[in-house]
Design an enzyme around this catalytic site. Structure first.
Site, short mmCIF file in Angstrom:
data_model
loop_
_atom_site.label_atom_id
_atom_site.label_comp_id
_atom_site.label_asym_id
_atom_site.label_seq_id
_atom_site.Cartn_x
_atom_site.Cartn_y
_atom_site.Cartn_z
N GLU A 102 32.11 1.16 11.87
CA GLU A 102 33.53 1.19 11.50
C GLU A 102 34.12 -0.20 11.68
O GLU A 102 33.75 -0.93 12.61
CB GLU A 102 34.28 2.21 12.36
CG GLU A 102 35.68 2.53 11.89
CD GLU A 102 36.23 3.78 12.57
OE1 GLU A 102 35.66 4.87 12.38
OE2 GLU A 102 37.24 3.65 13.31
N ASP A 104 38.07 -1.76 11.76
CA ASP A 104 39.43 -1.24 11.82
C ASP A 104 40.49 -2.33 11.81
O ASP A 104 40.36 -3.35 12.51
CB ASP A 104 39.64 -0.44 13.12
CG ASP A 104 38.72 0.76 13.24
OD1 ASP A 104 38.44 1.38 12.21
OD2 ASP A 104 38.31 1.07 14.37
N GLU A 106 44.35 -1.47 12.70
CA GLU A 106 45.23 -0.37 13.08
C GLU A 106 46.56 -0.94 13.57
O GLU A 106 46.57 -1.80 14.46
CB GLU A 106 44.59 0.47 14.19
CG GLU A 106 43.25 1.08 13.78
CD GLU A 106 42.53 1.71 14.95
OE1 GLU A 106 42.10 2.87 14.83
OE2 GLU A 106 42.38 1.03 16.00
#
Length: 278
Positions: A102, A104, A106
């Site tokens: 993953e 990210d 955010e």
């Protein structure tokens, strides 16, 4: 007659704009939750809006294709006012299993008057906890800003507008996202347990609906099981030069609020191996 014609023309243009606003969304993504489309007259851009309230729950759009390396960017306008407890995301993920990869970006909402925190993170083979967090140096709800992830076999680069703020490098013998195709996601959800001051300030639902707007999506990538797009050499071989490393150091010096490589409490057995190699 002329007025009637102009009125009909205005309606037709509005319908055409609304239809075109769905083009990149419908062509490339599936949706979850409350997702609306519109048109930004000032810029001429089609807009996708994620809506969050207590009844509707999380919202998002998720790519139909899977990718193995690429450059991905989108313009976002975040939640104005008190966004505490909300999390707005732009990220790549291979799935939900414990061995997932993953990458990210955010955006952790905050109380009115406090900076929104951008959390960047990398997971490889289920190994995460690689966060660098930055206070954004502008109001991300006042206008659109461009957020970019570049992912190639040697490094993962995070970019805000024209500034590189982080490089996660590949080191021999250490986990790195290189074999699991990933889908691209944009989501808005309730992160009250974590997002704002480590969960101390939850969502105030009286401020709902919370809306994040996305426009100007761009991807130049290698599709899983297929060819790379034309021009892929620009990002496939990308390494930061001296000036670009300068913007990374500027962001770290001026706006970084958390660096996992400085968190001895979190890693009592020793910091992750890559921390000593940068």
């Amino acid at each position: 007659m002329a007025r009637r014609f102009l009125a009909v023309l205005a309606v037709a243009l509005a319908l055409l704009q609304a239809a075109s606003a769905k083009s990149w969304l419908d062509k490339r993504f599936n949706t979850d939750g409350t997702v609306r489309t519109g048109y930004d007259d000032a810029s001429g851009q089609e807009v996708v809006m994620l809506n969050l309230n207590q009844q509707s729950g999380a919202a998002g759009f998720n790519s139909k294709e899977q990718f193995l390396y690429g450059e991905f960017s989108i313009q976002m306008k975040l939640i104005p006012g008190n966004s505490a407890g909300t999390v707005s995301c732009f990220y790549l993920s291979s799935g939900d299993d414990e061995w997932r990869d993953e990458i990210d970006m955010e955006f952790m909402g905050n109380s009115t008057g406090h900076p929104v925190v951008l959390n960047t993170n990398v997971w490889a083979n289920g190994d995460g906890k690689k966060e660098h967090q930055f206070d954004l140096w502008f109001d991300p709800a006042a206008d659109y800003h461009t957020y970019t992830i570049m992912w190639n076999p040697e490094n993962i680069l995070f970019k805000v507008d024209n500034l590189f703020i982080r490089s996660f490098k590949r080191f021999a013998g250490l986990p790195y996202p290189s074999s699991r195709p990933m889908r691209l996601h944009a989501t808005l959800w309730d992160g009250s347990y974590w997002a704002t001051e480590k969960g101390k300030i939850p969502i105030n639902w009286s401020n709902a609906p919370f809306v994040v707007s996305y426009r100007n999506f761009y991807a130049n990538a290698c599709v899983s099981g297929g060819a790379c797009h034309a021009g892929s050499s620009r990002w496939m071989n990308k390494q930061l030069d001296g000036a670009e490393w300068g913007t990374v150091k500027w962001a770290e010096r001026s706006y970084m609020r958390y660096n996992y490589c400085e968190d001895g409490y979190r890693f009592p057995q020793g910091l992750p191996a890559e921390c000593s190699r940068y």
